[in-house]
Design an enzyme around this catalytic site. Structure first.
Site, PDB file in Angstrom:
ATOM      1  N   HIS A  47      39.024  83.479 -19.960  1.00  0.00           N
ATOM      2  CA  HIS A  47      40.385  84.002 -20.002  1.00  0.00           C
ATOM      3  C   HIS A  47      40.415  85.288 -20.823  1.00  0.00           C
ATOM      4  CE1 HIS A  47      42.174  80.451 -18.311  1.00  0.00           C
ATOM      5  NE2 HIS A  47      41.785  79.673 -19.288  1.00  0.00           N
ATOM      6  N   HIS A  49      45.259  71.247 -25.822  1.00  0.00           N
ATOM      7  CA  HIS A  49      46.574  71.830 -25.534  1.00  0.00           C
ATOM      8  C   HIS A  49      47.025  71.466 -24.132  1.00  0.00           C
ATOM      9  CE1 HIS A  49      43.808  74.899 -23.809  1.00  0.00           C
ATOM     10  NE2 HIS A  49      44.725  74.981 -22.875  1.00  0.00           N
ATOM     11  N   HIS A  74      48.342  71.887 -16.801  1.00  0.00           N
ATOM     12  CA  HIS A  74      47.071  71.249 -17.158  1.00  0.00           C
ATOM     13  C   HIS A  74      47.054  70.740 -18.589  1.00  0.00           C
ATOM     14  CE1 HIS A  74      46.037  75.457 -18.508  1.00  0.00           C
ATOM     15  NE2 HIS A  74      45.451  74.797 -19.496  1.00  0.00           N
ATOM     16  N   HIS A 115      46.071  78.583 -29.194  1.00  0.00           N
ATOM     17  CA  HIS A 115      47.276  77.931 -28.683  1.00  0.00           C
ATOM     18  C   HIS A 115      47.137  76.416 -28.813  1.00  0.00           C
ATOM     19  CE1 HIS A 115      44.587  77.721 -25.340  1.00  0.00           C
ATOM     20  NE2 HIS A 115      45.447  77.635 -24.360  1.00  0.00           N
ATOM     21  N   TYR A 132      38.400  74.647 -14.646  1.00  0.00           N
ATOM     22  CA  TYR A 132      39.520  73.774 -14.278  1.00  0.00           C
ATOM     23  C   TYR A 132      39.111  72.855 -13.139  1.00  0.00           C
ATOM     24  CZ  TYR A 132      42.598  76.920 -16.872  1.00  0.00           C
ATOM     25  OH  TYR A 132      43.207  77.661 -17.845  1.00  0.00           O
ATOM     26  N   GLU A 168      41.431  70.871 -17.884  1.00  0.00           N
ATOM     27  CA  GLU A 168      40.601  72.015 -18.276  1.00  0.00           C
ATOM     28  C   GLU A 168      39.667  71.566 -19.380  1.00  0.00           C
ATOM     29  OE1 GLU A 168      42.552  75.033 -20.663  1.00  0.00           O
ATOM     30  OE2 GLU A 168      41.192  76.594 -19.958  1.00  0.00           O
TER      31      GLU A 168
HETATM   32 FE   LIG Z   1      44.430  75.916 -20.986  1.00  0.00          FE
END
Ligand SMILES: [Fe+2]
Length: 311
Positions: A250, A155, A218, A203, A259, A269
């Site tokens: 997260h 993503h 990112h 996501h 990251y 990431e």
């Molecule tokens: Fe991400």
């Protein structure tokens, strides 16, 4: 086929300041495989478990950042249908067709710019070059992987001003679901960030409302598990790569993450975990007063570098 329409992120095209150090980073540190170079000097790469020819395209330029992100749709007819809907929506500008072959091993692409200033593409054809394993009686992973060795490009997170417009385009025109959102503490109708899925992932792209157009936060690549994220942290130290943040988890998406930066300052990431999304899953909402825990579940506070540094 239960999954139709937009299937997955197909590629991210990044600008880098010096091509060869960038290629070395994306192959030796991240662990992508180089699959080709074109007449323009662009370098094409893929993660090992992707069958399509490429998922990352690097171009040398004066400034780092993202040129565009491509989306693989299920058929040429879907690409045509969606291109018409995007044009008619009033939620995109600069609509145009990119001829087949402009990207190596890739068919025609429909390109447009979102209200946040990000260039996106739809495509239905990209040649399959295989995932380094046979299709009959395969082993679980191939020999010879380098670096972190993610299995896929996963993503992007993007910054832009018209969050409401881009969310409307991705949900009402392109068929994405909102999986999670961050809203203002005192006004839950005011979205600060939205996470969007076209698949069963938490996501496939996310946007954060920021007062600029077309910014890139990112590009993310998927690892198998937390141990692989820790190994990625070891590689970052071993190869003296610029670390941004992590390893941590997260709150949003529940992903385990770290990251770091490529030599041009584009943030990468690698992450693992998360959950399975289905289209009937209710939207998860985070409020801005709990943003620290939403983004970094362990530290529970925001990091100025993470929010303020982008390309
Ligand atoms: Fe991400």
């Amino acid at each position: 086929m239960a999954m139709t329409g937009v299937l997955r992120p197909s590629h991210v095209a990044l600008r880098v300041l010096d091509l060869e150090p960038a290629v070395k980073h994306y192959t030796d540190v991240l662990g992508l495989l180089e699959t080709g170079r074109d007449k323009q000097g662009r370098v094409y790469l893929k993660a090992w478990d992707e069958h399509d020819h490429h998922s990352v395209v690097l171009r040398e330029a004066d400034a780092a950042g993202m040129d565009y992100m491509g989306w693989r749709v299920d058929s040429i007819q879907t690409m045509k249908d969606l291109s018409r809907k995007v044009e008619e929506s009033g939620l995109a500008t600069d609509c145009c067709w990119i001829p087949a072959g402009e990207h190596l091993e890739t068919g025609e692409r429909f390109r447009f710019t979102t209200t946040t200033g990000h260039t996106m593409e739809l495509l239905a054809e990209k040649n399959k070059v295989g995932n380094c394993l046979p299709l009959v009686n395969p082993d679980p992973w191939p020999d010879g992987l380098k670096g972190m060795g993610p299995s896929r490009f996963d993503h992007c997170l993007l910054y832009g001003d018209d969050l409401d417009g881009v969310v409307k385009l991705f949900t009402e025109v392109l068929g994405f679901d909102i999986t999670e959102q961050v809203v203002a503490e005192d006004n839950h109708d005011f979205r600060i960030s939205v996470f969007l899925s076209c698949s069963t992932k938490p996501h496939d792209v996310a946007f954060i409302r920021q007062p600029m157009k077309g910014a890139f936060h990112h590009a993310s690549f998927i690892l198998d598990n937390w141990g692989e994220v820790l190994k990625a942290a070891d590689i970052i130290s071993k190869k003296k790569v610029s670390l941004d943040l992590g390893p941590t988890r997260h709150g949003i998406t529940r992903g385990e993450t770290i990251y770091f930066f490529d030599p041009s300052g584009n943030r990468n990431e690698v992450f693992a975990g998360g959950y399975i999304h289905y289209p009937d899953k209710p939207i998860i909402t985070w409020t801005s007063d709990d943003l620290g825990r939403a983004i970094f579940y362990h530290d529970r506070k925001l990091n100025e570098n993470f929010l303020g540094v982008f390309t």
